[in-house]
Design an enzyme around this catalytic site. Structure first.
Site, mmCIF file in Angstrom:
data_model
loop_
_atom_site.group_PDB
_atom_site.id
_atom_site.type_symbol
_atom_site.label_atom_id
_atom_site.label_comp_id
_atom_site.label_asym_id
_atom_site.label_seq_id
_atom_site.Cartn_x
_atom_site.Cartn_y
_atom_site.Cartn_z
ATOM 1 N N TYR A 240 0.814 -1.222 0.000
ATOM 2 C CA TYR A 240 0.000 0.000 0.000
ATOM 3 C C TYR A 240 0.844 1.267 0.000
ATOM 4 O O TYR A 240 2.056 1.230 0.156
ATOM 5 C CB TYR A 240 -1.041 -0.001 1.101
ATOM 6 C CG TYR A 240 -0.638 -0.093 2.548
ATOM 7 C CD1 TYR A 240 0.661 0.087 2.997
ATOM 8 C CD2 TYR A 240 -1.620 -0.348 3.517
ATOM 9 C CE1 TYR A 240 0.982 0.017 4.339
ATOM 10 C CE2 TYR A 240 -1.317 -0.424 4.860
ATOM 11 C CZ TYR A 240 -0.012 -0.243 5.277
ATOM 12 O OH TYR A 240 0.289 -0.317 6.606
ATOM 13 N N GLU A 241 0.179 2.378 -0.238
ATOM 14 C CA GLU A 241 0.816 3.689 -0.468
ATOM 15 C C GLU A 241 1.769 3.650 -1.663
ATOM 16 O O GLU A 241 2.797 4.317 -1.677
ATOM 17 C CB GLU A 241 1.564 4.170 0.793
ATOM 18 C CG GLU A 241 0.700 4.354 2.005
ATOM 19 C CD GLU A 241 -0.489 5.276 1.769
ATOM 20 O OE1 GLU A 241 -0.433 6.102 0.838
ATOM 21 O OE2 GLU A 241 -1.471 5.160 2.511
ATOM 22 N N GLY A 242 1.409 2.888 -2.664
ATOM 23 C CA GLY A 242 2.228 2.749 -3.865
ATOM 24 C C GLY A 242 3.077 1.501 -3.760
ATOM 25 O O GLY A 242 4.057 1.480 -3.007
#
Length: 600
Positions: free
Chosen positions: A443-445
């Site tokens: 997550y978050e890229g």
């Protein structure tokens, strides 16, 4: 039962002895961050995390969150009380602007506390962690109403916040967002759409939740140029500012996940929900990236955090578990075989533990360096200093997010291996650390995206100004310390690693432009090569400080000697990976792209 002891002494070493945060006493908030205050804050934060959060980690994993028929969500037992204590202690707004009710202390203190909390209980720490990102976004991009009616309540911890980007059909490619925003006569908007994977999207920790939502205003340009950011509260404040009538936002489902069970990961449905534009129309990504960049540092911290707690518990087990004999052991005088020894005497166990610890301490120093650099970028009155800090942060953020979470997960698996079969069952808690650590790589890229961002955007930004400045910084350190006999064993591997990084950078600059697949195929190796050098540079700097302290007879001999031993291990056993990474990069994309898609 797993245990955790927050590394206060090591954190103080980084802040005061390595970084010398006192030198920045002219910056806003730094005068209040005296060494005594910093130590007191860290000690109190460590106590809270060990006594309150650590015991709840297994509780959260086993109970998970519960969604009720009305869409409301209950968090695991103890989570709400722990959050109340956290908010009452002023921890949410530790580094927030006093104008909005924060304490105004430097961000490096908040980053250190984030590590302690994420290590003690990653799922719980995500709730207030997201609030910090919202505070940053609204402080920079919010309007008068946002800062008056919402920001102070988030800073105080009275309300929490979320970040809503992902939709069922799109994650990284935000240009595909379909959530709509229709203008209303009162200046607000009506938000309609669905978001998924929303951490902390619904819970019982606070009476209101403030959602920051990406959506497309009707008639907006296609792609990312048509995305706007909106503030959408769960409940609309009444005339007194208290949570009033329910807004058109609800939790449609809770995701069933591999880990972080104590955090409510939600499918969020927006049905004509009332929201307010944050920043300019169609410039939502700029505002959201303020939150995302802080979140990416926070996720990098999560990688370090799980590596640290797994390491601490693996060491405790290795000291107690007796298995086998030392390789050099001889039979007793009566001919009996030597008694079984604690497994920590075995070289392979030492290899595992030294590898994890040498990563953890360098990663902590890199994270705190980034946090301090963020303070300079946000608070320095010197425009040149702010620009230099922003350049360095832009370059290092994808490295911190990608490398620390990749290596953090690998380290939890390695620490689990120390336990043998006991690591695979739930009793010792190691399998939870593995499961929890895995999400940080996604997550978050996702980390592949972080690598592409580094190679495709960050190296070239401002005609390579940031990476050129970083190479100059590395060269300057080597040049300044070439006559330092204490560092001689460390500088040779560091110099070789720097040369590998420079060669890889030049190779990508030459070949990536001609064939973008070459850049794509080598991006992850380049990110890790960059991380190896960044952590090696940090180790060389820490070793220099440790050697100076020992020569001065400063005391704590064992602490500083341990630093030198770990620095040596990193340079001898980890740093050589730079050569492997360079060789992979230089092979290009030929083998990677050889098969047609239908052959897979």
């Amino acid at each position: 039962m797993p245990d955790y002891h927050p590394p206060v002494r090591d954190t103080l070493f980084v802040l005061h002895e390595l970084l010398g945060v006192e030198r920045l006493s002219n910056l806003p908030g730094f005068a209040e961050a005296s060494p005594e205050t910093v130590e007191a804050v860290l000690e109190e934060g460590a106590r809270f995390c060990r006594e309150v959060l650590t015991p709840l980690n297994r509780v959260g994993d086993r109970q998970g969150c519960t969604r009720h028929a009305d869409g409301q969500v209950t968090t695991p037992s103890g989570f709400k009380d722990a959050y109340r204590l956290y908010a009452e202690g002023g921890w949410v707004g530790l580094s927030a602007d006093p104008e909005h009710g924060g304490q105004g202390l430097p961000f490096f203190l908040a980053a250190a506390m984030n590590e302690f909390a994420a290590t003690a209980n990653m799922a719980w720490a995500m709730y207030p962690g997201l609030a910090q990102g919202a505070i940053a976004a609204l402080t920079v991009h919010g309007g008068e109403m946002h800062k008056r009616d919402y920001l102070p309540r988030i800073v105080s911890g009275e309300w929490l916040a979320t970040m809503n980007l992902t939709e069922p059909h799109c994650g990284t490619d935000l240009g595909l967002i379909r959530t709509r925003a229709a203008p209303a006569e009162d200046g607000s908007y009506r938000i309609t759409g669905q978001k998924i994977f929303i951490s902390g999207g619904e819970h019982d920790l606070t009476d209101n939740i403030i959602h920051l939502v990406l959506a497309r205003i009707e008639g907006a340009p296609a792609g990312v140029k048509g995305i706007s950011l909106f503030l959408v509260p769960k409940r609309l404040p009444d005339a007194a500012g208290a949570p009033g009538e329910a807004n058109g936002v609800s939790c449609g489902a809770l995701e069933e996940k591999m880990g972080i069970h104590g955090n409510a990961t939600c499918v969020m449905n927006y049905e004509e929900a009332k929201g307010w534009l944050v920043g300019e129309p169609h410039k939502g990504l700029k505002a959201m990236f303020t939150m995302m960049n802080e979140a990416r540092l926070g996720v990098g911290i999560q990688g370090l955090a799980q590596s640290e707690v797994a390491y601490q518990n693996a060491v405790a087990y290795a000291r107690e578990r007796r298995q086998g004999r030392p390789l050099h052991a001889k039979a007793e005088a009566n001919g009996a075989a030597p008694a079984p020894a604690p497994i920590i005497v075995h070289p392979d166990i030492r290899r595992t533990l030294m590898g994890i610890r040498s990563f953890n301490e360098a990663a902590r120093a890199l994270v705190l360096t980034a946090a301090l650099t963020g303070d300079i970028a946000a608070r320095s009155p010197d425009a040149a200093a702010r620009e230099q800090a922003e350049d360095w942060l832009a370059l290092i953020t994808p490295v911190i997010k990608g490398v620390l979470t990749d290596r953090g997960f690998e380290n939890t698996v390695a620490a689990q291996q120390v336990f043998g079969g006991h690591g695979y069952i739930a009793e010792h808690g190691m399998e939870q650390f593995v499961r929890d650590a895995r999400i940080a790589m996604i997550y978050e890229g996702a980390n592949g995206i972080q690598a592409l961002d580094l190679v495709g955007r960050k190296l070239a930004m401002n005609n390579g100004r940031a990476v050129q400045a970083y190479f100059a910084e590395l060269a300057g350190f080597v040049s300044e310390n070439e006559e330092n006999e204490a560092l001689a064993p460390l500088l040779a591997p560091l110099k070789e690693g720097i040369e590998h990084l420079q060669k890889a950078t030049m190779w990508l600059a030459k070949n990536g432009a001609a064939d973008p697949n070459d850049a794509g195929a080598g991006a992850s190796d380049y990110m890790h090569l960059f991380g190896l050098v960044a952590l090696g540079h940090i180790w060389a700097k820490m070793a220099k400080v440790a050697a100076e302290k020992l020569s001065e007879g400063a005391g704590e001999t064992s602490f500083y000697e341990t630093k030198l031993a770990l620095a040596r291990y990193y340079m001898e056993r980890t740093m050589p990976e730079t050569g492997m990474r360079l060789k992979r990069i230089a092979t290009g994309a030929g083998a990677t792209m050889a098969l047609p898609a239908e052959a897979f």
